[in-house]
Scaffold this motif. Structure first.
Motif, mmCIF file in Angstrom:
data_model
loop_
_atom_site.group_PDB
_atom_site.id
_atom_site.type_symbol
_atom_site.label_atom_id
_atom_site.label_comp_id
_atom_site.label_asym_id
_atom_site.label_seq_id
_atom_site.Cartn_x
_atom_site.Cartn_y
_atom_site.Cartn_z
ATOM 1 N N GLU A 414 0.760 -1.088 0.023
ATOM 2 C CA GLU A 414 -0.208 0.063 0.153
ATOM 3 C C GLU A 414 0.848 1.245 -0.013
ATOM 4 O OE1 GLU A 414 -2.202 -3.528 1.131
ATOM 5 O OE2 GLU A 414 -0.259 -2.462 2.147
ATOM 6 N N ARG A 415 1.946 1.286 0.687
ATOM 7 C CA ARG A 415 2.995 2.441 0.668
ATOM 8 C C ARG A 415 3.561 2.657 -0.602
ATOM 9 N NH1 ARG A 415 6.624 1.838 5.870
ATOM 10 N NH2 ARG A 415 7.452 3.953 5.088
ATOM 11 N N PHE A 416 3.895 1.452 -1.233
ATOM 12 C CA PHE A 416 4.531 1.746 -2.324
ATOM 13 C C PHE A 416 3.351 2.245 -3.532
ATOM 14 C CE2 PHE A 416 7.897 -1.330 -1.176
ATOM 15 C CZ PHE A 416 9.154 -0.594 -1.646
ATOM 16 N N ASP A 417 2.324 1.620 -3.364
ATOM 17 C CA ASP A 417 1.258 2.247 -4.278
ATOM 18 C C ASP A 417 0.867 3.703 -4.165
ATOM 19 O OD1 ASP A 417 0.908 -0.196 -5.612
ATOM 20 O OD2 ASP A 417 -0.823 -0.903 -4.433
ATOM 21 N N ALA A 418 0.911 3.909 -2.784
ATOM 22 C CA ALA A 418 0.729 5.488 -2.519
ATOM 23 C C ALA A 418 1.718 6.395 -3.080
ATOM 24 C CB ALA A 418 0.395 5.587 -1.023
ATOM 25 N N ALA A 419 3.151 5.720 -2.873
ATOM 26 C CA ALA A 419 4.275 6.614 -3.397
ATOM 27 C C ALA A 419 4.219 6.754 -4.901
ATOM 28 C CB ALA A 419 5.529 6.081 -2.919
ATOM 29 N N ILE A 420 3.856 5.857 -5.819
ATOM 30 C CA ILE A 420 3.650 5.618 -7.184
ATOM 31 C C ILE A 420 2.486 6.707 -7.469
ATOM 32 C CG2 ILE A 420 3.137 4.375 -9.077
ATOM 33 C CD1 ILE A 420 4.578 1.896 -7.562
ATOM 34 N N SER A 421 1.441 6.705 -6.976
ATOM 35 C CA SER A 421 0.235 7.456 -7.016
ATOM 36 C C SER A 421 0.581 8.915 -7.146
ATOM 37 C CB SER A 421 -0.755 7.122 -6.279
ATOM 38 O OG SER A 421 -1.418 5.860 -6.460
ATOM 39 N N ALA A 422 1.616 9.286 -5.856
ATOM 40 C CA ALA A 422 1.860 10.554 -5.565
ATOM 41 C C ALA A 422 2.828 11.034 -6.821
ATOM 42 C CB ALA A 422 2.603 10.829 -4.141
ATOM 43 N N ALA A 423 3.615 10.108 -7.365
ATOM 44 C CA ALA A 423 4.580 10.584 -8.193
ATOM 45 C C ALA A 423 3.879 10.913 -9.642
ATOM 46 C CB ALA A 423 5.708 9.540 -8.435
ATOM 47 N N HIS A 424 2.559 9.967 -9.838
ATOM 48 C CA HIS A 424 1.967 10.098 -10.918
ATOM 49 C C HIS A 424 0.759 10.708 -10.914
ATOM 50 C CE1 HIS A 424 5.307 7.993 -13.087
ATOM 51 N NE2 HIS A 424 5.256 7.241 -12.176
ATOM 52 N N GLN A 425 0.631 11.641 -9.885
ATOM 53 C CA GLN A 425 -0.647 12.232 -9.496
ATOM 54 C C GLN A 425 -1.457 12.469 -10.451
ATOM 55 O OE1 GLN A 425 -1.833 11.637 -6.358
ATOM 56 N NE2 GLN A 425 -3.821 12.186 -7.100
ATOM 57 N N GLN A 426 -1.006 13.264 -11.628
ATOM 58 C CA GLN A 426 -1.998 14.120 -12.681
ATOM 59 C C GLN A 426 -1.832 12.829 -13.743
ATOM 60 O OE1 GLN A 426 -3.168 16.838 -12.318
ATOM 61 N NE2 GLN A 426 -2.223 17.082 -10.461
ATOM 62 N N GLY A 427 -1.154 11.728 -13.623
ATOM 63 C CA GLY A 427 -1.417 10.741 -14.632
ATOM 64 C C GLY A 427 -0.570 10.861 -15.816
ATOM 65 N N GLU A 428 -0.273 9.840 -16.397
ATOM 66 C CA GLU A 428 0.601 9.833 -17.966
ATOM 67 C C GLU A 428 -0.047 10.390 -18.716
ATOM 68 O OE1 GLU A 428 4.302 7.989 -16.337
ATOM 69 O OE2 GLU A 428 3.792 8.712 -18.408
ATOM 70 N N THR A 429 0.757 11.245 -19.611
ATOM 71 C CA THR A 429 0.369 11.862 -21.059
ATOM 72 C C THR A 429 1.151 11.182 -22.193
ATOM 73 O OG1 THR A 429 1.678 13.621 -20.542
ATOM 74 C CG2 THR A 429 -0.515 13.948 -19.888
ATOM 75 N N PRO A 430 0.805 11.102 -23.351
ATOM 76 C CA PRO A 430 1.652 10.669 -24.346
ATOM 77 C C PRO A 430 2.836 11.188 -24.289
ATOM 78 C CG PRO A 430 -0.410 11.319 -25.084
ATOM 79 C CD PRO A 430 -0.453 11.799 -23.724
ATOM 80 N N ALA A 431 3.960 10.439 -24.786
ATOM 81 C CA ALA A 431 5.087 10.581 -24.946
ATOM 82 C C ALA A 431 5.398 11.947 -25.381
ATOM 83 C CB ALA A 431 5.904 9.653 -25.550
ATOM 84 N N GLY A 432 6.318 12.811 -24.922
ATOM 85 C CA GLY A 432 6.459 14.265 -25.287
ATOM 86 C C GLY A 432 5.783 15.052 -24.761
ATOM 87 N N ALA A 433 4.660 14.676 -24.001
ATOM 88 C CA ALA A 433 3.833 15.865 -23.623
ATOM 89 C C ALA A 433 4.170 16.013 -22.074
ATOM 90 C CB ALA A 433 2.337 15.244 -23.658
ATOM 91 N N GLU A 434 3.609 17.224 -21.465
ATOM 92 C CA GLU A 434 3.963 17.426 -20.419
ATOM 93 C C GLU A 434 3.261 16.452 -19.028
ATOM 94 O OE1 GLU A 434 2.568 20.183 -16.757
ATOM 95 O OE2 GLU A 434 1.294 20.400 -18.617
ATOM 96 N N THR A 435 4.054 16.294 -18.099
ATOM 97 C CA THR A 435 3.540 15.387 -17.137
ATOM 98 C C THR A 435 3.647 16.163 -15.618
ATOM 99 O OG1 THR A 435 4.066 13.395 -18.277
ATOM 100 C CG2 THR A 435 3.310 13.036 -16.276
ATOM 101 N N PRO A 436 2.850 17.051 -15.334
ATOM 102 C CA PRO A 436 2.978 17.629 -13.933
ATOM 103 C C PRO A 436 3.056 16.422 -12.851
ATOM 104 C CG PRO A 436 0.684 18.192 -14.891
ATOM 105 C CD PRO A 436 1.624 17.421 -15.871
ATOM 106 N N VAL A 437 3.794 16.603 -11.682
ATOM 107 C CA VAL A 437 3.825 15.582 -10.824
ATOM 108 C C VAL A 437 3.689 16.391 -9.461
ATOM 109 C CG1 VAL A 437 5.033 13.769 -9.517
ATOM 110 C CG2 VAL A 437 5.190 13.984 -11.941
#
Length: 492
Positions: A414-437
């Protein structure tokens, strides 16, 4: 890169990805070809240059120095050099460093080169290794995602071990005939690698926007603060550095071990080769088997037992077994390390925010290099006073205790999943697009509108479950300008 949703990035259940799926992406095929070429050339050159220096000087010390010089950049400036890779497009960093290494290693092969200049050129050549490896590692999650990333990491790591074994054998054979030709072959592999990257990897913007850059030392320190100040990242760093303290010892003491009483003069060469090759061979088998056959969720659960099995496998060496038995034990240790390293690496990649992955790679890689060097140095000193089997056995027994303490503190899923969610909170966008974290760390220490926030030292990801995921929505992480794609570390 086919950009998956966050759910795909954090999902660990289901069937493992296949090798066909991993190689389906054109960019990974080119990246894999590039790194394989570089590794083979490097190991051939390491074997050849020791022969060349010894022929020129008849000095064992200088020959050993020529081999050891490749470790110096990591020890004296690895994190700083990897930070450079964050500032420029990864494909450009890889091409530039390949070209630099091609030219410098080609100069080493020039006849009549003084030994001091040869060693200086070798050192300058290896200065390009940390930024090249950091850029390659940060590029991996852009070309592989989800479980394909984990399987790809296992494949790359196993290939590295295979290249090491094959490269040393080929290098020794080539060096016997013509060591300079072996160095020129290495230069050719760098040239080919640069061309493969140029035509096979599409350009991407740099991870760290120019307006977000600070002093290079401060950026490097931010990488340390991120890894050491974030619970799950710190746990992974501790695990991989601790296991490196024990897995390297049989390989590092192989020559002296083969010369122990009970091994005949004619058998020593074979005994040394068996012991040195055993751990890489076990790693190759473990990496490919576990990465391809074992389900993703099971791989995570196996991290804890494999962490203890790695040093435990070497404890029976205190009974002074024969070299083939020592090799078998070392192979089991290598298998266990292969069972945990790529999975821990994948978790590390996904839990890192945008703009920090090359720097974080530098922290981990330097830690591993230091751990291995310290382990071989200490056990070597002890082996001058005590029997090698006793030293390795007791050292490994201490490793069992240490790894047991490490795995007791290992974060929950659960802690790993929460950390990953935090790092990718805004979700992945297509390659080359902006990914705010956005991360909880930034939320607790800086207002959301403060540009640019300083990297905090926080226990953001130590909080559990929904608390992490909820608080992580607070503020943008330092370095995430909103104008550059997400990046990641591909391998340790």
């Amino acid at each position: 890169m086919e950009a998956p949703s966050v759910s795909k990035e954090t999902h660990t259940a289901g069937d493992p990805a296949t090798f066909r799926e991993v190689f389906a992406g054109d960019e990974f095929r080119f990246l894999y070809a590039s790194v394989t070429l570089s590794w083979i050339g490097d190991y051939i050159a390491k074997a050849a240059v020791t022969v060349l220096v010894y022929r020129e000087t008849q000095s064992v010390a200088l020959s050993a120095a020529a081999f050891a010089v490749s470790f110096l950049p990591w020890l004296i400036g690895g994190p700083l050099l990897t930070t450079v890779a964050e500032r420029y497009p990864y494909h450009r960093v890889m091409i530039t460093t390949d070209v630099v290494r091609m030219v410098l290693i080609g100069l080493v092969a020039v006849p009549g080169m003084p030994v001091w200049m040869m060693l200086g050129l070798l050192f300058c050549t290896t200065l390009a290794n940390p930024p090249n490896q950091a850029a390659r590692s940060a590029l991996m999650p852009l070309v592989l995602t989800g479980d394909r990333l984990i399987v790809g990491l296992s494949l790359v790591a196993s290939t590295s071990q295979l290249a090491q074994v094959g490269g040393y054998v080929a290098g020794a054979a080539m060096a016997t005939a013509n060591p300079r030709a072996a160095l020129l072959f290495n230069a050719a592999t760098f040239a080919t690698s640069a061309l493969v990257i140029k035509f096979g990897i599409r350009p991407r913007p740099s991870a760290l926007a120019p307006d977000r850059r600070q002093h290079l030392l401060r950026e490097t320190a931010d990488g340390f603060r991120l890894v050491l100040g974030t619970g799950v990242l710190r746990a992974i760093a501790l695990l991989v550095c601790a296991v490196s303290l024990f897995a390297i010892v049989p390989e590092g003491l192989a020559a002296a071990w083969a010369a122990e009483p009970g091994v005949s003069e004619s058998e020593r060469g074979l005994a040394q080769a068996m012991i040195m090759a055993a751990s890489p061979a076990g790693y190759i088998i473990g990496g490919l088997l576990i990465g391809r056959v074992v389900r993703p969720d099971t791989r995570r659960r196996l991290i804890r037992p494999f962490a203890v099995i790695a040093p435990l496998a070497l404890v029976p060496t205190m009974l002074d077994p024969s070299p083939p038995v020592v090799a078998a034990l070392a192979a089991v240790c290598g298998f266990a390390v292969a069972g945990l390293m790529p999975v821990a690496n994948g978790l590390f990649v996904q839990a890192l925010p945008h703009g920090y992955r090359a720097r974080a790679f530098g922290v981990i890689a330097t830690g591993i290099q230091v751990a291995q060097g310290v382990a071989v140095l200490i056990t070597g000193i002890l082996a001058d006073r005590f029997a090698i089997p006793t030293v390795v056995g007791v050292w490994s027994l201490a490793g069992v205790v240490l790894m047991a303490l490490v795995v007791v503190q290992w974060p929950s899923a659960e802690r790993f999943d929460a950390a990953i969610s935090a790092a990718h909170q805004q979700g992945e966008t297509p390659a080359g697009a902006e990914t705010p974290v956005r991360t909880e760390a930034a939320a607790r220490t800086e207002p959301a509108a403060a540009p640019p926030p300083r990297l905090p030292v926080s226990r953001a990801h130590d909080a559990r479950g929904a608390h992490d995921a909820h608080d992580a929505r607070g503020a943008r992480f330092d370095g995430d300008s909103g104008e550059h794609p997400a990046t990641g570390i591909g391998s340790m």
